[in-house]
Design a protein around this motif. Structure first.
Motif, PDB file in Angstrom:
ATOM      1  N   VAL A 142       0.835  -1.195   0.000  1.00  0.00           N
ATOM      2  CA  VAL A 142       0.000   0.000   0.000  1.00  0.00           C
ATOM      3  C   VAL A 142       0.874   1.250   0.000  1.00  0.00           C
ATOM      4  O   VAL A 142       0.638   2.195  -0.756  1.00  0.00           O
ATOM      5  N   LEU A 143       1.921   1.242   0.812  1.00  0.00           N
ATOM      6  CA  LEU A 143       2.826   2.385   0.862  1.00  0.00           C
ATOM      7  C   LEU A 143       3.560   2.569  -0.458  1.00  0.00           C
ATOM      8  O   LEU A 143       3.732   3.690  -0.934  1.00  0.00           O
ATOM      9  N   LEU A 144       3.999   1.467  -1.060  1.00  0.00           N
ATOM     10  CA  LEU A 144       4.705   1.556  -2.339  1.00  0.00           C
ATOM     11  C   LEU A 144       3.807   2.127  -3.418  1.00  0.00           C
ATOM     12  O   LEU A 144       4.217   2.971  -4.206  1.00  0.00           O
ATOM     13  N   VAL A 145       2.576   1.661  -3.483  1.00  0.00           N
ATOM     14  CA  VAL A 145       1.648   2.165  -4.486  1.00  0.00           C
ATOM     15  C   VAL A 145       1.339   3.625  -4.207  1.00  0.00           C
ATOM     16  O   VAL A 145       1.287   4.449  -5.119  1.00  0.00           O
ATOM     17  N   GLY A 146       1.187   3.979  -2.946  1.00  0.00           N
ATOM     18  CA  GLY A 146       0.903   5.359  -2.570  1.00  0.00           C
ATOM     19  C   GLY A 146       2.015   6.317  -2.942  1.00  0.00           C
ATOM     20  O   GLY A 146       1.775   7.489  -3.221  1.00  0.00           O
ATOM     21  N   CYS A 147       3.235   5.860  -2.995  1.00  0.00           N
ATOM     22  CA  CYS A 147       4.374   6.706  -3.343  1.00  0.00           C
ATOM     23  C   CYS A 147       4.400   7.058  -4.822  1.00  0.00           C
ATOM     24  O   CYS A 147       5.111   7.947  -5.239  1.00  0.00           O
ATOM     25  N   GLU A 148       3.650   6.373  -5.618  1.00  0.00           N
ATOM     26  CA  GLU A 148       3.668   6.574  -7.061  1.00  0.00           C
ATOM     27  C   GLU A 148       2.365   7.213  -7.542  1.00  0.00           C
ATOM     28  O   GLU A 148       1.799   6.790  -8.529  1.00  0.00           O
ATOM     29  N   ALA A 149       1.920   8.243  -6.884  1.00  0.00           N
ATOM     30  CA  ALA A 149       0.639   8.852  -7.214  1.00  0.00           C
ATOM     31  C   ALA A 149       0.590   9.397  -8.636  1.00  0.00           C
ATOM     32  O   ALA A 149      -0.469   9.505  -9.227  1.00  0.00           O
ATOM     33  N   GLU A 150       1.750   9.758  -9.217  1.00  0.00           N
ATOM     34  CA  GLU A 150       1.751  10.335 -10.545  1.00  0.00           C
ATOM     35  C   GLU A 150       1.947   9.308 -11.659  1.00  0.00           C
ATOM     36  O   GLU A 150       1.995   9.659 -12.824  1.00  0.00           O
ATOM     37  N   SER A 151       2.081   8.029 -11.322  1.00  0.00           N
ATOM     38  CA  SER A 151       2.293   7.027 -12.355  1.00  0.00           C
ATOM     39  C   SER A 151       0.998   6.826 -13.147  1.00  0.00           C
ATOM     40  O   SER A 151      -0.089   6.843 -12.592  1.00  0.00           O
ATOM     41  N   PRO A 152       1.126   6.639 -14.463  1.00  0.00           N
ATOM     42  CA  PRO A 152      -0.085   6.452 -15.279  1.00  0.00           C
ATOM     43  C   PRO A 152      -0.749   5.121 -14.958  1.00  0.00           C
ATOM     44  O   PRO A 152      -0.074   4.152 -14.614  1.00  0.00           O
ATOM     45  N   LEU A 153      -2.053   5.103 -15.083  1.00  0.00           N
ATOM     46  CA  LEU A 153      -2.783   3.863 -14.852  1.00  0.00           C
ATOM     47  C   LEU A 153      -2.494   2.866 -15.962  1.00  0.00           C
ATOM     48  O   LEU A 153      -2.429   3.240 -17.134  1.00  0.00           O
ATOM     49  N   LEU A 154      -2.297   1.623 -15.570  1.00  0.00           N
ATOM     50  CA  LEU A 154      -2.135   0.569 -16.567  1.00  0.00           C
ATOM     51  C   LEU A 154      -3.515   0.232 -17.105  1.00  0.00           C
ATOM     52  O   LEU A 154      -4.450   0.003 -16.349  1.00  0.00           O
ATOM     53  N   ARG A 155      -3.614   0.179 -18.398  1.00  0.00           N
ATOM     54  CA  ARG A 155      -4.900  -0.110 -19.015  1.00  0.00           C
ATOM     55  C   ARG A 155      -4.755  -1.237 -20.024  1.00  0.00           C
ATOM     56  O   ARG A 155      -3.718  -1.393 -20.654  1.00  0.00           O
ATOM     57  N   ILE A 156      -5.821  -1.993 -20.159  1.00  0.00           N
ATOM     58  CA  ILE A 156      -5.872  -3.016 -21.196  1.00  0.00           C
ATOM     59  C   ILE A 156      -5.705  -2.305 -22.538  1.00  0.00           C
ATOM     60  O   ILE A 156      -6.320  -1.264 -22.777  1.00  0.00           O
ATOM     61  N   GLY A 157      -4.845  -2.859 -23.390  1.00  0.00           N
ATOM     62  CA  GLY A 157      -4.620  -2.262 -24.699  1.00  0.00           C
ATOM     63  C   GLY A 157      -3.428  -1.322 -24.756  1.00  0.00           C
ATOM     64  O   GLY A 157      -3.137  -0.770 -25.816  1.00  0.00           O
ATOM     65  N   THR A 158      -2.740  -1.122 -23.629  1.00  0.00           N
ATOM     66  CA  THR A 158      -1.542  -0.280 -23.621  1.00  0.00           C
ATOM     67  C   THR A 158      -0.299  -1.151 -23.468  1.00  0.00           C
ATOM     68  O   THR A 158      -0.384  -2.315 -23.072  1.00  0.00           O
ATOM     69  N   ALA A 159       0.844  -0.573 -23.763  1.00  0.00           N
ATOM     70  CA  ALA A 159       2.106  -1.308 -23.656  1.00  0.00           C
ATOM     71  C   ALA A 159       2.411  -1.633 -22.193  1.00  0.00           C
ATOM     72  O   ALA A 159       2.224  -0.798 -21.306  1.00  0.00           O
ATOM     73  N   ALA A 160       2.873  -2.857 -21.982  1.00  0.00           N
ATOM     74  CA  ALA A 160       3.268  -3.272 -20.634  1.00  0.00           C
ATOM     75  C   ALA A 160       4.572  -2.574 -20.266  1.00  0.00           C
ATOM     76  O   ALA A 160       5.477  -2.466 -21.104  1.00  0.00           O
ATOM     77  N   PRO A 161       4.689  -2.087 -19.037  1.00  0.00           N
ATOM     78  CA  PRO A 161       5.921  -1.421 -18.620  1.00  0.00           C
ATOM     79  C   PRO A 161       7.133  -2.357 -18.672  1.00  0.00           C
ATOM     80  O   PRO A 161       7.044  -3.525 -18.299  1.00  0.00           O
ATOM     81  N   ALA A 162       8.240  -1.825 -19.127  1.00  0.00           N
ATOM     82  CA  ALA A 162       9.493  -2.579 -19.189  1.00  0.00           C
ATOM     83  C   ALA A 162      10.105  -2.672 -17.793  1.00  0.00           C
ATOM     84  O   ALA A 162       9.888  -1.797 -16.947  1.00  0.00           O
ATOM     85  N   PHE A 163      10.846  -3.741 -17.557  1.00  0.00           N
ATOM     86  CA  PHE A 163      11.551  -3.899 -16.284  1.00  0.00           C
ATOM     87  C   PHE A 163      12.700  -4.877 -16.431  1.00  0.00           C
ATOM     88  O   PHE A 163      12.759  -5.655 -17.383  1.00  0.00           O
ATOM     89  N   THR A 164      13.595  -4.806 -15.465  1.00  0.00           N
ATOM     90  CA  THR A 164      14.711  -5.744 -15.362  1.00  0.00           C
ATOM     91  C   THR A 164      14.734  -6.261 -13.929  1.00  0.00           C
ATOM     92  O   THR A 164      14.730  -5.466 -12.981  1.00  0.00           O
ATOM     93  N   LEU A 165      14.705  -7.583 -13.783  1.00  0.00           N
ATOM     94  CA  LEU A 165      14.760  -8.218 -12.463  1.00  0.00           C
ATOM     95  C   LEU A 165      15.656  -9.440 -12.536  1.00  0.00           C
ATOM     96  O   LEU A 165      15.797 -10.055 -13.590  1.00  0.00           O
ATOM     97  N   ASN A 166      16.226  -9.803 -11.384  1.00  0.00           N
ATOM     98  CA  ASN A 166      16.982 -11.047 -11.307  1.00  0.00           C
ATOM     99  C   ASN A 166      16.024 -12.212 -11.115  1.00  0.00           C
ATOM    100  O   ASN A 166      15.054 -12.111 -10.368  1.00  0.00           O
ATOM    101  N   ARG A 167      16.330 -13.298 -11.811  1.00  0.00           N
ATOM    102  CA  ARG A 167      15.594 -14.538 -11.597  1.00  0.00           C
ATOM    103  C   ARG A 167      16.147 -15.212 -10.351  1.00  0.00           C
ATOM    104  O   ARG A 167      17.237 -14.888  -9.878  1.00  0.00           O
ATOM    105  N   LEU A 168      15.400 -16.174  -9.856  1.00  0.00           N
ATOM    106  CA  LEU A 168      15.815 -16.918  -8.675  1.00  0.00           C
ATOM    107  C   LEU A 168      17.144 -17.635  -8.900  1.00  0.00           C
ATOM    108  O   LEU A 168      17.937 -17.788  -7.985  1.00  0.00           O
TER     109      LEU A 168
END
Length: 164
Positions: A14-40
């Protein structure tokens, strides 16, 4: 102490989501946000470039979530059935260390990729507020479906087959 972990993680979400108040809403039909993460397994994954021309299910989960456990197990046969046709499942663990995630995943016996979002950046980017949640991304990187809560193999299959 174990019962406090889910509550603490939910509060962090909840706190993490609250910190991003200006982030655009993800919507069906829009590009998925890019990311880089380590796998297990320690290998770095880059979405979407590493998964071009594949149907990608991005699942957010944690080991304390009972429906995450049952859903992960239930989706394994679907993944095995459709992997050769271009299905990828990226199981993004939310805010847990590899030492917690590894024995859980080993016990479940899943074969799809497990990614570690230890800082919650991707969880925040995808505006996850409850677990589990799954985004289904088409071969062009467009969000086609969001499944909130536990998905059955039947629902999951119905959502991916038209995209494969």
């Amino acid at each position: 102490m174990m019962a406090a972990q889910p509550l603490l993680t939910l509060l962090l979400l909840v706190l993490l989501v609250g910190c991003e108040a200006e982030s655009p809403l993800l919507r069906i039909g829009t590009a998925a946000p890019a990311f880089t993460l380590n796998r297990l397994d320690g290998v770095t994954s880059h979405f979407p470039e590493q998964y071009a021309n594949q149907v990608v299910a991005i699942r957010f989960w944690a080991d304390w979530c009972p429906s995450c456990r049952s859903e992960m197990t239930a989706l394994e046969p679907v993944y095995r059935q459709y992997h050769d046709r271009g299905l990828v499942i990226l199981a993004v663990n939310v805010l847990q260390p590899a030492e917690t995630v590894r024995p859980f995943v080993t016990q479940l016996g899943i074969s799809y990729d497990v990614l570690l979002d230890t800082q919650g950046e991707v969880t925040r980017q995808y505006q996850v507020m409850a677990l589990p949640v799954t985004y289904i991304i088409d071969r062009k990187g467009i969000i086609r479906t969001r499944i909130l809560g536990e998905s059955t193999p039947e629902v999951f299959t119905k959502e991916i087959t038209g995209l494969l």
